[in-house]
Design a protein around this motif. Structure first.
Motif, PDB file in Angstrom:
ATOM      1  N   HIS A 186      75.191  48.806   6.209  1.00  0.00           N
ATOM      2  CA  HIS A 186      75.394  49.864   5.216  1.00  0.00           C
ATOM      3  C   HIS A 186      75.336  51.257   5.842  1.00  0.00           C
ATOM      4  N   MET A 187      74.586  51.418   6.928  1.00  0.00           N
ATOM      5  CA  MET A 187      74.533  52.715   7.617  1.00  0.00           C
ATOM      6  C   MET A 187      75.804  52.977   8.411  1.00  0.00           C
ATOM      7  N   ALA A 188      76.482  51.923   8.838  1.00  0.00           N
ATOM      8  CA  ALA A 188      77.642  52.060   9.737  1.00  0.00           C
ATOM      9  C   ALA A 188      78.807  52.760   9.046  1.00  0.00           C
ATOM     10  N   ASP A 189      79.554  53.549   9.818  1.00  0.00           N
ATOM     11  CA  ASP A 189      80.800  54.135   9.326  1.00  0.00           C
ATOM     12  C   ASP A 189      81.935  53.118   9.345  1.00  0.00           C
ATOM     13  N   HIS A 190      81.844  52.139  10.249  1.00  0.00           N
ATOM     14  CA  HIS A 190      82.846  51.077  10.300  1.00  0.00           C
ATOM     15  C   HIS A 190      82.196  49.844  10.917  1.00  0.00           C
ATOM     16  N   VAL A 191      82.718  48.680  10.570  1.00  0.00           N
ATOM     17  CA  VAL A 191      82.129  47.419  11.014  1.00  0.00           C
ATOM     18  C   VAL A 191      83.203  46.551  11.664  1.00  0.00           C
ATOM     19  N   PHE A 192      82.927  46.073  12.862  1.00  0.00           N
ATOM     20  CA  PHE A 192      83.800  45.103  13.533  1.00  0.00           C
ATOM     21  C   PHE A 192      83.210  43.710  13.358  1.00  0.00           C
ATOM     22  N   VAL A 193      84.048  42.740  12.996  1.00  0.00           N
ATOM     23  CA  VAL A 193      83.619  41.347  12.894  1.00  0.00           C
ATOM     24  C   VAL A 193      84.529  40.491  13.770  1.00  0.00           C
ATOM     25  N   LEU A 194      84.102  39.255  13.990  1.00  0.00           N
ATOM     26  CA  LEU A 194      84.810  38.392  14.930  1.00  0.00           C
ATOM     27  C   LEU A 194      85.825  37.465  14.273  1.00  0.00           C
ATOM     28  N   SER A 195      85.744  37.309  12.949  1.00  0.00           N
ATOM     29  CA  SER A 195      86.622  36.337  12.299  1.00  0.00           C
ATOM     30  C   SER A 195      86.743  36.637  10.813  1.00  0.00           C
ATOM     31  N   LYS A 196      87.744  36.015  10.182  1.00  0.00           N
ATOM     32  CA  LYS A 196      87.919  36.129   8.734  1.00  0.00           C
ATOM     33  C   LYS A 196      86.693  35.566   8.020  1.00  0.00           C
ATOM     34  N   GLN A 197      86.141  34.498   8.581  1.00  0.00           N
ATOM     35  CA  GLN A 197      84.956  33.878   7.998  1.00  0.00           C
ATOM     36  C   GLN A 197      83.786  34.864   7.961  1.00  0.00           C
ATOM     37  N   GLN A 198      83.564  35.568   9.078  1.00  0.00           N
ATOM     38  CA  GLN A 198      82.468  36.530   9.133  1.00  0.00           C
ATOM     39  C   GLN A 198      82.731  37.714   8.201  1.00  0.00           C
ATOM     40  N   LYS A 199      83.975  38.132   8.104  1.00  0.00           N
ATOM     41  CA  LYS A 199      84.332  39.214   7.183  1.00  0.00           C
ATOM     42  C   LYS A 199      83.999  38.823   5.749  1.00  0.00           C
ATOM     43  N   ARG A 200      84.381  37.622   5.373  1.00  0.00           N
ATOM     44  CA  ARG A 200      84.103  37.146   4.014  1.00  0.00           C
ATOM     45  C   ARG A 200      82.601  37.112   3.739  1.00  0.00           C
ATOM     46  N   ILE A 201      81.825  36.658   4.716  1.00  0.00           N
ATOM     47  CA  ILE A 201      80.375  36.544   4.533  1.00  0.00           C
ATOM     48  C   ILE A 201      79.734  37.911   4.304  1.00  0.00           C
ATOM     49  N   ILE A 202      80.095  38.915   5.115  1.00  0.00           N
ATOM     50  CA  ILE A 202      79.415  40.210   4.952  1.00  0.00           C
ATOM     51  C   ILE A 202      79.912  40.952   3.717  1.00  0.00           C
ATOM     52  N   MET A 203      81.125  40.645   3.262  1.00  0.00           N
ATOM     53  CA  MET A 203      81.582  41.218   1.995  1.00  0.00           C
ATOM     54  C   MET A 203      80.814  40.609   0.821  1.00  0.00           C
ATOM     55  N   GLU A 204      80.649  39.268   0.845  1.00  0.00           N
ATOM     56  CA  GLU A 204      80.010  38.575  -0.269  1.00  0.00           C
ATOM     57  C   GLU A 204      78.495  38.741  -0.272  1.00  0.00           C
ATOM     58  N   GLN A 205      77.874  38.636   0.901  1.00  0.00           N
ATOM     59  CA  GLN A 205      76.413  38.593   0.957  1.00  0.00           C
ATOM     60  C   GLN A 205      75.763  39.960   1.191  1.00  0.00           C
ATOM     61  N   TYR A 206      76.523  40.924   1.733  1.00  0.00           N
ATOM     62  CA  TYR A 206      75.951  42.234   2.030  1.00  0.00           C
ATOM     63  C   TYR A 206      76.638  43.366   1.273  1.00  0.00           C
ATOM     64  N   GLY A 207      77.701  43.039   0.521  1.00  0.00           N
ATOM     65  CA  GLY A 207      78.353  44.046  -0.301  1.00  0.00           C
ATOM     66  C   GLY A 207      79.096  45.117   0.479  1.00  0.00           C
ATOM     67  N   ILE A 208      79.659  44.764   1.635  1.00  0.00           N
ATOM     68  CA  ILE A 208      80.400  45.721   2.450  1.00  0.00           C
ATOM     69  C   ILE A 208      81.857  45.745   1.985  1.00  0.00           C
ATOM     70  N   PRO A 209      82.426  46.923   1.692  1.00  0.00           N
ATOM     71  CA  PRO A 209      83.815  46.981   1.220  1.00  0.00           C
ATOM     72  C   PRO A 209      84.807  46.566   2.305  1.00  0.00           C
ATOM     73  N   GLU A 210      85.914  45.975   1.875  1.00  0.00           N
ATOM     74  CA  GLU A 210      86.887  45.415   2.812  1.00  0.00           C
ATOM     75  C   GLU A 210      87.478  46.470   3.736  1.00  0.00           C
ATOM     76  N   ASP A 211      87.707  47.701   3.219  1.00  0.00           N
ATOM     77  CA  ASP A 211      88.355  48.718   4.046  1.00  0.00           C
ATOM     78  C   ASP A 211      87.430  49.293   5.120  1.00  0.00           C
ATOM     79  N   LYS A 212      86.179  48.847   5.137  1.00  0.00           N
ATOM     80  CA  LYS A 212      85.218  49.284   6.155  1.00  0.00           C
ATOM     81  C   LYS A 212      85.115  48.265   7.299  1.00  0.00           C
TER      82      LYS A 212
END
Length: 256
Positions: free
Chosen positions: A18-44
């Motif tokens: 949540h502090m980050a200005d942008h987030v890099f992830v390694l896979s679509k699976q990881q992207k889905r997890i942090i969107m669902e479980q941590y509430g991070i918006p997709e455009d970030k």
């Protein structure tokens, strides 16, 4: 391995994301997890898969660190290798259950479990309960840059990574570079980008055993899988991944 893991780690991840200005992830699976479980918006979020480059000079075939296994291969044994941390996330209980079925089909099969972790004793007990202790070899902790680590891939007729949850997972790239075709779980991030690998749900013990037996029983399948995977691996590089990261950094900096 199920659930939400260590609550302290989870809190640190939540704050950091949540502090980050942008987030890099390694896979679509990881992207889905942090969107669902941590509430991070997709455009970030930007997906930037990892890649493993293995220098050509390290690919020279030697098997000196496993003389026992090489002796067994001389009398017809096949070898299935797994390498990495020995922990619940890696799906090794399921691999041992599949191993029981593989060994029933072909008793001349060895399973080499290479690495250290808190689950070793549990897996040793599991192997004993399954009656396959004589076919399962645990190396313990191994230096990930050392010769024994590389030889664990080189002696393999098949490398299996049955992870329950894996943001990426780079050992299949190493296995391919050192001469082993791969079977990976559909729950691993690398399954999204590595096309020339067999894939299975980590929980599907019967299908995992069937695919292991398929490769061990069919030299043509083994060779085709390996050749195709090595060609795919040789076509990849860090360049487009690095360019994507550099572009996102510029976007963030330009906002300020």
């Amino acid at each position: 391995g199920g659930g939400y893991g260590n609550p302290i780690v989870r809190e640190m991840e939540y704050i950091g994301l949540h502090m980050a200005d942008h987030v890099f992830v390694l896979s679509k699976q990881q992207k889905r997890i942090i969107m669902e479980q941590y509430g991070i918006p997709e455009d970030k979020i930007t997906i930037t898969e990892n890649y493993m480059e293995v220098p050509v000079e390290l690919r020279v075939e030697t098997h000196e660190t496993f003389p026992y296994i090489m002796k067994m291969k001389e009398i017809g044994y096949k070898v299935v290798t797994n390498a990495g941390r020995i922990t619940i996330q890696k799906g090794l209980v399921q691999l041992l259950e599949a191993a029981r079925k593989v060994i029933d089909h072909n008793p001349k099969t060895l399973f080499l479990i290479c690495g250290g972790g808190e689950q070793i004793q549990e897996l040793q007990v599991k192997a004993a309960e399954l009656g396959i202790s004589g076919n399962v070899l645990f190396t313990g902790r191994v230096d990930g840059t050392g010769k024994q680590w590389r030889d664990a891939f080189r002696v393999a007729d098949l490398f299996v990574m049955p992870s329950v949850s894996e943001p990426m997972g780079l050992t299949p790239y190493e296995a391919i570079a050192y001469g082993a075709p791969t079977l990976i779980s559909k729950q691993s991030g690398i399954a999204e980008v590595l096309k020339n690998s067999l894939k299975v749900d980590y929980w599907d013990i019967d299908e995992m055993a069937n695919k292991i037996c398929g490769v061990l029983d069919n030299p043509e399948l083994h060779d085709t899988l390996l050749e195709s995977a090595q060609h795919e691996h040789n076509q990849k590089s860090w360049a487009p991944i690095a360019a994507r990261i550099r572009s996102r950094y510029s976007d963030v900096l330009n906002r300020y």
